[in-house]
Design an enzyme around this catalytic site. Structure first.
Site, PDB file in Angstrom:
ATOM      1  N   LYS A   1      29.061  58.121  31.537  1.00 22.37           N
ATOM      2  CA  LYS A   1      29.162  57.995  32.990  1.00 22.37           C
ATOM      3  C   LYS A   1      30.031  59.085  33.624  1.00 22.37           C
ATOM      4  CE  LYS A   1      28.251  53.056  32.935  1.00 22.37           C
ATOM      5  NZ  LYS A   1      28.673  51.713  33.382  1.00 22.37           N
TER       6      LYS A   1
ATOM      7  N   ASP B   1      27.703  50.155  39.756  1.00 24.74           N
ATOM      8  CA  ASP B   1      28.337  49.166  38.878  1.00 24.74           C
ATOM      9  C   ASP B   1      29.213  48.186  39.646  1.00 24.74           C
ATOM     10  OD1 ASP B   1      27.245  49.879  36.435  1.00 24.74           O
ATOM     11  OD2 ASP B   1      28.863  51.269  35.924  1.00 24.74           O
TER      12      ASP B   1
END
Length: 279
Positions: free
Chosen positions: A65, A101
Site C-alpha cells: 500500500k 480502507d
C-alpha cells in the site's frame, strides 16, 4: 470488458475477486477481476504489465500500500493523509491513487455492527499501510485519544506526525503496552496473524466493554480474535466487513455506482462469515 485486479503478497487467499464479480452481477456490469501476487521488488513491473494488458483499476493489499502511494501520479486527500493507497484507477495513461480502507472500516463498525465510535479511547497496533489507511477515518469518526504502537518506534512516530493531531495521537513503543491501561477499542493492523503469531498483548488492554477489531479476516484473524475472546472482550470483529465495504467504495470509484453490500455477505464462504463477529 474492463480488467481489474488485486495486488498483494501473498494474495491467493483474497476474497476480492469474488466480491467484485458479485457487485458486477448485482449491477449488470461485466468485468474481469483477478488476484496478482507481486512481491514488493516486482510490484512496479507487475503493475505496468497489468496496465499494458488493459488494466483499468486495481486494489492493493499487504505489503504494497505504501509503494502504491509512491507510484501514483495523483492521489486523493484521504490517500495523502494516510500516505498509503489501496485503490488505483487508470486515467489518461497514469495511475491515480485513493484509499478506501478507513471509509470501509468505519462504515462496517458504525453501520453493520451499530457501534458508536465517538469518545472511544483507541489503541492501533501497527504503523504500516493498513494502519495508515484507517487512522485518519477513526479520528474523523470522533474517537478520543489514539495510541499508536509498533515494534519500530520510528514508524509509529512517522504516522503520528502525518496525522498531525498531537493532542489526540500518541505514538508508543509496543513494549509500553502494559503501562497504557484499558482501551474501549483495540485495532490490530499488523499482519502477524498470517504467521499464526501475535505480539505479546497484555490482558490489561481489554475491559468488559472493549471492542477488539482485526483488519485481517479468515485464518489470518484467528490468533487475535482468540486472544480477544479469551481475555474478555465485549465484542471481537474481524476484517471481512471492512473488506466488503472498502471494495464497494472502490467499485463506486471505478464504475460510478455503489453496490449494495448486504447481498454479498450471503455469497461469501461460510467459514469466513463465521469469523466476522463474536457477540
Amino acid at each position: 470488458m474492463s480488467k481489474f485486479a488485486v495486488f498483494g503478497h501473498p494474495v491467493a487467499h483474497s476474497l476480492s475477486p469474488r466480491i467484485h464479480l458479485a457487485f458486477g452481477r448485482q449491477l449488470g456490469i461485466g468485468l474481469q477481476y483477478e488476484a496478482i501476487d507481486a512481491p514488493p521488488e516486482l510490484f512496479f513491473e507487475a503493475l505496468e504489465a497489468f496496465a499494458a494488458a488493459g488494466g483499468a483499476g486495481a486494489n492493493i493489499t499487504l505489503p504494497l500500500k505504501e509503494s502504491a502511494f509512491g507510484l501514483s501520479a495523483t492521489t486523493t486527500e484521504r490517500a495523502r493523509r494516510a500516505g498509503a493507497v489501496n485503490t488505483l484507477a487508470r486515467l489518461d495513461g497514469q495511475w491515480h491513487g485513493d484509499n478506501t480502507d478507513g471509509a470501509g472500516l468505519v462504515r462496517d463498525l458504525t453501520g453493520r455492527h451499530q457501534l458508536d465510535l465517538r469518545g472511544r479511547r483507541t489503541l492501533l497496533i501497527g504503523a504500516g499501510g493498513a494502519a495508515r489507511g484507517v487512522a485518519p477515518s477513526l479520528l474523523d469518526a470522533g474517537i478520543a485519544d489514539l495510541f499508536l504502537v509498533n515494534r519500530t518506534p520510528q514508524r509509529a512516530d512517522a504516522l503520528a506526525d502525518a496525522l498531525g493531531e498531537p493532542a489526540r495521537v500518541h505514538p508508543r513503543h509496543i513494549g509500553d503496552l502494559r503501562e497504557l491501561g484499558e482501551f474501549d477499542l483495540v485495532v490490530n493492523a499488523t499482519s502477524a496473524g498470517r504467521g499464526g503469531e501475535l505480539p505479546q498483548l497484555p490482558r490489561s488492554l481489554l475491559g468488559m466493554r472493549s471492542v477488539a477489531v482485526d483488519l485481517s479476516y479468515g485464518e489470518a484473524a484467528i490468533p487475535f480474535m482468540a486472544w480477544a475472546r479469551a481475555h474478555g472482550a465485549y465484542r471481537a470483529i474481524d476484517g471481512l466487513g471492512m473488506l466488503v465495504e472498502q471494495a464497494a467504495e472502490s467499485f463506486a470509484l471505478w464504475h460510478g455506482e455503489r453496490p449494495q453490500t448486504d447481498e454479498v455477505y450471503a455469497e461469501l464462504d461460510a467459514r469466513h462469515a463465521a469469523l466476522v463477529t463474536a457477540d
